[in-house]
Structure formats: structure tokens, C-alpha cells
Design an enzyme around this catalytic site. Structure first.
Site, PDB file in Angstrom:
ATOM      1  N   ASP A   1      -2.837   5.893   4.108  1.00  0.00           N
ATOM      2  CA  ASP A   1      -3.016   6.127   2.671  1.00  0.00           C
ATOM      3  C   ASP A   1      -3.581   7.531   2.431  1.00  0.00           C
ATOM      4  O   ASP A   1      -3.199   8.210   1.479  1.00  0.00           O
ATOM      5  CB  ASP A   1      -3.972   5.086   2.078  1.00  0.00           C
ATOM      6  CG  ASP A   1      -3.481   3.676   2.342  1.00  0.00           C
ATOM      7  OD1 ASP A   1      -2.265   3.488   2.467  1.00  0.00           O
ATOM      8  OD2 ASP A   1      -4.331   2.772   2.444  1.00  0.00           O
TER       9      ASP A   1
ATOM     10  N   GLU B   1       3.369  -2.343  -1.815  1.00  0.00           N
ATOM     11  CA  GLU B   1       2.558  -3.571  -1.916  1.00  0.00           C
ATOM     12  C   GLU B   1       2.665  -4.134  -3.330  1.00  0.00           C
ATOM     13  O   GLU B   1       1.807  -4.881  -3.781  1.00  0.00           O
ATOM     14  CB  GLU B   1       1.090  -3.267  -1.594  1.00  0.00           C
ATOM     15  CG  GLU B   1       0.757  -3.295  -0.117  1.00  0.00           C
ATOM     16  CD  GLU B   1      -0.727  -3.175   0.152  1.00  0.00           C
ATOM     17  OE1 GLU B   1      -1.168  -3.724   1.165  1.00  0.00           O
ATOM     18  OE2 GLU B   1      -1.452  -2.532  -0.637  1.00  0.00           O
TER      19      GLU B   1
ATOM     20  N   LYS C   1      -3.415  -0.033  -0.836  1.00  0.00           N
ATOM     21  CA  LYS C   1      -2.825   1.246  -0.423  1.00  0.00           C
ATOM     22  C   LYS C   1      -2.741   2.237  -1.589  1.00  0.00           C
ATOM     23  O   LYS C   1      -3.010   3.428  -1.426  1.00  0.00           O
ATOM     24  CB  LYS C   1      -1.444   0.997   0.183  1.00  0.00           C
ATOM     25  CG  LYS C   1      -1.509   0.156   1.458  1.00  0.00           C
ATOM     26  CD  LYS C   1      -0.163   0.005   2.120  1.00  0.00           C
ATOM     27  CE  LYS C   1      -0.171  -1.107   3.164  1.00  0.00           C
ATOM     28  NZ  LYS C   1      -1.205  -0.974   4.181  1.00  0.00           N
TER      29      LYS C   1
HETATM   30  O1  RIB Z   1      -3.666   0.689   4.113  1.00  0.00           O
HETATM   31  C1  RIB Z   1      -4.885   0.028   4.086  1.00  0.00           C
HETATM   32  C2  RIB Z   1      -4.932  -0.938   2.952  1.00  0.00           C
HETATM   33  O2  RIB Z   1      -3.957  -1.942   3.154  1.00  0.00           O
HETATM   34  C3  RIB Z   1      -6.235  -1.685   2.830  1.00  0.00           C
HETATM   35  O3  RIB Z   1      -7.166  -1.016   2.011  1.00  0.00           O
HETATM   36  C4  RIB Z   1      -5.813  -3.048   2.321  1.00  0.00           C
HETATM   37  O4  RIB Z   1      -6.274  -3.335   1.029  1.00  0.00           O
HETATM   38  C5  RIB Z   1      -4.294  -3.062   2.394  1.00  0.00           C
HETATM   39  O5  RIB Z   1      -3.725  -2.895   1.172  1.00  0.00           O
END
Ligand code: RIB
Length: 291
Positions: free
Chosen positions: A240, A143, A41
């Protein structure tokens, strides 16, 4: 001179199988097509901002493996400053296993690896070396460990930057962390998780609503922002793109409402191509779509 976008977050390699429908637990569905993409992300958000003309820096971590080198190159080639992308010998680069169905919907399982080993000390030192300050936008994801997100938001706020928290995933976020963000950007599921734990505490909330666009809650009011009408191919990375575009537009000096409107339009364009980053628009493409 406009401000910078400084993203503190994750970077992954995405292993994607596109399949007619998502399997139920215990079920095998055959006939899929495999592709490898760049993701995570945070990395996606930094690329979205850079493609829209913002000066973007990425603070995060990869392993000292071939996936990490590829992830670093993919950010650098987009013009993202990777001087604060740490290479950790003891951890593998993050990997996401992604299924995308015929409607472009997805499910994602992430092995965080180096992302999960990022520390508050390392992220804090990176933000100080970058001389984060007024006019900059510090965009923080989840994350990475909550303590890292909290430290990055605190440092960004203390430095006078605008702070954005993308609460993805939302589980484990506490009020102390949320209250350090000027803007919080959940999707509907994340919003429900956050509200179960109490109020959000930020002065503005931009709720992404998928194909319906987004809702901006700020200054006591609520504004609906419609998505552009597009045919979705792959929704991975749409959120994102929204976050990166929002940060870029704020750093470029636009108002919150104008920035949220650009962010929703950018996310609409992003879903028209396979891969988290492939459909992210340039500034010219976004301006043309908004015209
Ligand atoms: O939001 C999409 C992303 O979530 C992906 O690219 C994957 O890597 C996860 O992190």
C-alpha cells in the site's frame, strides 16, 4: 499546482496478533501479542500519499459504528480529505484479522462489510463531485467490488487523470477493468493470477517483489529497482505504501521511473515499524533515505 491523489478503495480496522510463527490449518499457536491498527489497502494508500505531501482524497465506505468513526478520524488526522467517505447504516466497518510472524511475514483475512457495499454509482458520483481531472492520479484497489473499480478507472480515464489499478486481491479482475488502468501494480502472486487470465493490457506494470524491490515494465523495457536494505518488523501495508507513494510522486510531476524508485524506497521504510501505517515515511524522511 500539482495534481491530487484520489484513492478509491477499502478502509478497515486491523486486529493484529504478532506470533512466533503462523499456525497451520487446525493448529493453535500461543504466546502472541495483540494490537489494533488502522488499515484497509485504500485507506493505507491515501495515508501514504498524504504523508509524502500529496493532496489526497479517499472515496470509500464505513459502517455507522464506532470502528467507522475511528477509521474516518484516522484518515482525517493525516490530512486525507474524507468528504467522500460514505457512512452506511446497514453494514459494519471492514475488519481485517492479521497474523504477523517473527520474520514480519503476514496472513490476512478480511470481512469487507461496508467496503463490499460500495456501489459504482456512489463512487462515480464522488469522483464527479471531486472534479477529478488532468494532473490528478486516480488509484483504485480491489478490496471493493470489481464493478466499482471498473467505474472509477473509466471515470478517471475519461477525466484525463492518470489511472493506477492495484490488483489486490487479483481474483475476479477481468480484462475490461485492467485495460482501463495506465499502470497496474501487482505483487508476484497477483501477477501470476492476472497472467493466467491473459495479458494485462496496461501501458506500464510495476511488479512489487517484497524485500527484492520491484520491477518496472514500461515502453517495452524492464527495469529492476532495488529495495533499501532494512530490517523488516512488519510487512503489512508495504504494498500500500508503494502504491500511495507512486501515486503521490506522479501527482507531484515526477517521471514514472523516478516515481517507482521513490515508491520502492518508501515501502522499504514502511516495514521497519509495526502496523500498516506507522512506518510510512514523510517526504523529508524519504528524501533522506534516498540521499
Ligand atoms: O495491505 C494491508 C491491508 O490489507 C491491511 O491494512 C488490511 O486491512 C488489509 O486490507
Amino acid at each position: 499546482m500539482t495534481g491530487r491523489v484520489i484513492v478509491v478503495g477499502s478502509v478497515n480496522i486491523d486486529l493484529v496478533v504478532t506470533i512466533a510463527r503462523l499456525p497451520a490449518p487446525g493448529e493453535t499457536v500461543t504466546g502472541g501479542r495483540f494490537e489494533r491498527h488502522h488499515g484497509g489497502k485504500g485507506g493505507n494508500q491515501a495515508v501514504a500519499a498524504a504523508r509524502l505531501g500529496a493532496r489526497a482524497s479517499f472515496v470509500g465506505a464505513v459502517g455507522s459504528d464506532d470502528l467507522g468513526a475511528a477509521a474516518r478520524d484516522a484518515l482525517a488526522v493525516e490530512g486525507v480529505d474524507v468528504s467522500e467517505l460514505a457512512v452506511l447504516d446497514a453494514e459494519p466497518t471492514g475488519v481485517a484479522l492479521i497474523l504477523v510472524d517473527a520474520d514480519g511475514e503476514n496472513s490476512i483475512a478480511v470481512a469487507g462489510g461496508a467496503n463490499a457495499a460500495l456501489t459504482a454509482e456512489r463512487a462515480g458520483a464522488a469522483l464527479r463531485r471531486l472534479a477529478t481531472g488532468r494532473g490528478d492520479v486516480v488509484l483504485v484497489g480491489h478490496e471493493i467490488p470489481t464493478a466499482v473499480a471498473r467505474a472509477a478507472l473509466a471515470l478517471g480515464r475519461a477525466a484525463g487523470a492518470t489511472t493506477i489499478l492495484n490488483p489486490a486481491p487479483a481474483a475476479g479482475l477481468d480484462r475490461a477493468t485492467l485495460s482501463l488502468a495506465d499502470i497496474v501494480t501487482p505483487n508476484e502472486g497477483e501477477l501470476a493470477t492476472l497472467l493466467e487470465a491473459g495479458s494485462i493490457g496496461a501501458s506500464a506494470v510495476l511488479v512489487s517483489l517484497g524485500a527484492r524491490g520491484a520491477r518496472l515494465e514500461a515502453d517495452g523495457g524492464s527495469t529492476a529497482i532495488a529495495a533499501l536494505p532494512v530490517a523488516a518488523v512488519d510487512t503489512v501495508g508495504a504494498g500500500d505504501t508503494l502504491n500511495g507513494a507512486l501515486a503521490a510522486s506522479l501527482a507531484q510531476g515526477r517521471t514514472l521511473l523516478a516515481s517507482a524508485t521513490r515508491a520502492v524506497a518508501a515501502a522499504s521504510l514502511a516495514v521497519t515499524r509495526a502496523g500498516a501505517r506507522e512506518g510510512m515515511p514523510t517526504a523529508d524522511q524519504l528524501d533522506a533515505a534516498l540521499d
